[in-house]
Write a protein that holds these residues in place. Sequence first.
Motif, short mmCIF file in Angstrom:
data_model
loop_
_atom_site.label_atom_id
_atom_site.label_comp_id
_atom_site.label_asym_id
_atom_site.label_seq_id
_atom_site.Cartn_x
_atom_site.Cartn_y
_atom_site.Cartn_z
N ARG A 142 -12.81 -21.09 -4.55
CA ARG A 142 -11.73 -20.91 -5.30
C ARG A 142 -11.22 -19.51 -5.47
O ARG A 142 -9.97 -19.23 -5.26
CB ARG A 142 -11.88 -21.52 -6.78
CG ARG A 142 -10.62 -21.32 -7.65
CD ARG A 142 -10.75 -21.83 -9.02
NE ARG A 142 -10.87 -23.30 -9.22
CZ ARG A 142 -10.14 -24.30 -9.12
NH1 ARG A 142 -8.55 -23.91 -9.08
NH2 ARG A 142 -10.42 -25.68 -9.23
N PRO A 143 -12.14 -18.55 -5.63
CA PRO A 143 -11.49 -17.30 -5.75
C PRO A 143 -10.97 -16.74 -4.59
O PRO A 143 -9.88 -16.10 -4.62
CB PRO A 143 -12.92 -16.28 -6.26
CG PRO A 143 -13.76 -17.06 -6.81
CD PRO A 143 -13.57 -18.52 -6.10
N THR A 144 -11.47 -17.09 -3.41
CA THR A 144 -11.07 -16.76 -2.08
C THR A 144 -9.57 -17.39 -1.90
O THR A 144 -8.75 -16.62 -1.54
CB THR A 144 -11.78 -17.02 -0.80
OG1 THR A 144 -13.06 -16.64 -1.14
CG2 THR A 144 -11.28 -16.88 0.25
N LEU A 145 -9.32 -18.53 -2.08
CA LEU A 145 -8.37 -19.30 -1.98
C LEU A 145 -7.35 -18.66 -3.02
O LEU A 145 -5.99 -18.90 -2.73
CB LEU A 145 -8.35 -20.88 -2.30
CG LEU A 145 -9.47 -21.66 -1.39
CD1 LEU A 145 -9.74 -22.95 -1.70
CD2 LEU A 145 -9.12 -21.51 0.02
N THR A 146 -7.73 -18.35 -4.10
CA THR A 146 -6.91 -17.84 -5.08
C THR A 146 -6.05 -16.53 -4.67
O THR A 146 -4.88 -16.36 -4.68
CB THR A 146 -7.07 -17.64 -6.52
OG1 THR A 146 -7.75 -18.97 -6.91
CG2 THR A 146 -6.26 -17.15 -7.49
N ALA A 147 -7.06 -15.72 -4.14
CA ALA A 147 -6.43 -14.54 -3.40
C ALA A 147 -5.49 -14.71 -2.41
O ALA A 147 -4.23 -13.80 -2.32
CB ALA A 147 -7.61 -13.65 -3.03
N LEU A 148 -5.68 -15.59 -1.64
CA LEU A 148 -4.65 -15.89 -0.60
C LEU A 148 -3.62 -16.35 -1.04
O LEU A 148 -2.38 -16.10 -0.30
CB LEU A 148 -5.38 -16.76 0.68
CG LEU A 148 -6.58 -16.40 1.41
CD1 LEU A 148 -6.92 -17.64 2.02
CD2 LEU A 148 -6.12 -15.38 2.34
N ALA A 149 -3.54 -17.40 -2.00
CA ALA A 149 -2.31 -17.83 -2.57
C ALA A 149 -1.39 -16.84 -3.04
O ALA A 149 -0.10 -17.10 -3.32
CB ALA A 149 -2.71 -18.98 -3.50
N GLN A 150 -2.03 -15.82 -3.96
CA GLN A 150 -1.43 -14.89 -4.78
C GLN A 150 -0.71 -13.76 -3.91
O GLN A 150 0.29 -13.20 -4.31
CB GLN A 150 -2.10 -14.30 -5.71
CG GLN A 150 -2.46 -15.37 -7.02
CD GLN A 150 -3.63 -14.66 -7.90
OE1 GLN A 150 -4.43 -14.01 -7.58
NE2 GLN A 150 -3.31 -14.80 -9.37
N SER A 151 -1.39 -13.49 -2.75
CA SER A 151 -1.04 -12.20 -2.04
C SER A 151 0.29 -12.58 -1.26
O SER A 151 0.37 -13.26 -0.26
CB SER A 151 -1.97 -11.77 -1.34
OG SER A 151 -1.75 -10.80 -0.25
N SER A 152 1.27 -11.73 -1.53
CA SER A 152 2.49 -11.75 -0.56
C SER A 152 2.47 -11.23 0.79
O SER A 152 3.09 -11.33 1.67
CB SER A 152 3.66 -10.98 -1.41
OG SER A 152 3.21 -9.41 -1.28
N ASP A 153 1.05 -10.77 1.03
CA ASP A 153 0.78 -10.22 2.30
C ASP A 153 0.13 -11.43 3.08
O ASP A 153 0.09 -11.27 4.38
CB ASP A 153 -0.15 -9.04 2.33
CG ASP A 153 0.36 -7.82 1.71
OD1 ASP A 153 1.89 -7.46 1.70
OD2 ASP A 153 -0.42 -7.03 0.98
N THR A 154 -0.29 -12.45 2.59
CA THR A 154 -0.73 -13.69 3.39
C THR A 154 0.38 -14.29 4.20
O THR A 154 1.35 -14.41 3.48
CB THR A 154 -1.21 -14.72 2.36
OG1 THR A 154 -2.18 -14.03 1.55
CG2 THR A 154 -1.83 -15.60 3.07
N PRO A 155 0.30 -14.68 5.36
CA PRO A 155 1.25 -15.25 6.16
C PRO A 155 1.84 -16.59 5.31
O PRO A 155 0.88 -17.19 4.80
CB PRO A 155 0.63 -15.45 7.60
CG PRO A 155 -0.50 -14.48 7.74
CD PRO A 155 -0.92 -14.30 6.24
N THR A 156 2.92 -16.91 5.47
CA THR A 156 3.46 -18.10 4.74
C THR A 156 2.82 -19.26 5.12
O THR A 156 2.47 -20.10 3.95
CB THR A 156 5.10 -18.23 5.06
OG1 THR A 156 5.73 -16.78 4.83
CG2 THR A 156 5.63 -19.36 4.25
N GLY A 157 2.53 -19.59 6.28
CA GLY A 157 1.77 -20.94 6.44
C GLY A 157 0.43 -20.85 5.89
O GLY A 157 0.05 -21.73 5.44
#
Length: 333
Positions: A142-157
Amino acid sequence: RDLKAQWFPQVESGTLAFTKDNDQILYALNAIDSGEAVGPLLKLYTGGTLTPEQQRKALNDLAKHGDAPALGKVVAHILAANTQAVAQRADHLNHVLNTSKRRGVKPTTDLAGLDALIKDNKNALGNAAIRAAGQWGVEALRPTLTALAQSSDTPTGTRTTAINALAALGGEATITLLDQLAGTGNDMGIRTTATIALLQVSVENAATQAVVVLTDMTDQNPAPLYQAFLKAEGAPAALTKALAGATIKSEIAKLGEHALSSSGRKEDELLLALSIAGGLGEGQAELTEAEMAVLVNKVQTQGDAARGRKHFRSLGCVQCHAITGAGGNLGPD
């Protein structure tokens, strides 16, 4: 299949002559079309002797008939460093995800290997691993997924996949995060994605956020949001309630009415709520000759057929209307 009793024991023991021909043995095992073939198929799949095409054929039958332990061995093989190409591993993991979801079977294996694939999320295999973490309930990630979901640097897909994975995990932590992502100040695409994902965990929260998103929309396409609510159980009623006292742009409300009509669902209360929120009257009056002339001039000078085709498809117009006979038949061609 009719002669299975004669040849299948020899397949299991490895004494049948054509077991050295992978195409023949795969054909024979596929013909069995039952869980009995899983053992030999699993040996072939993990044995390193199949071509990529043959391995995919074996996977199709394994995913169709394998029980939780068998699917676990398949997933373990995909997660481990092996000779499969990255694109092949992504395809195989997505196939297991899709079929196991339809069958309601969760692979029995150590899923810790998903973590490394998720952190290296620049390819399709990373995105498949994100899906797996959510669908198969790997709470430790969950923490890893949360970080990806929150970051605007994560690619949209990738960000969208992470949001949906968190929705699959569920729980209050997911609701809190999705409420934040759906809130004012975030990218409208992410807000819409988070609101739709909320439908999996809290229809009421999703409806509340949907009204805020619809209120803030200007030239964005609300069709995916409306369509998601029309498909989710209890969501139309929740959205109707949330729209009470709200004001949304008339164009956004009209697109909601269109989504309703094209869905074929009878949701009179939601239709009325959209009409009130959008300030829609009895319909547009007939254009005068002068107004029609202005409109025709705009079409001739500013019209863009490619853009019109894109909107015709994305807004779901094709469900009711047709162009030169191709499309729906509820509305005029």
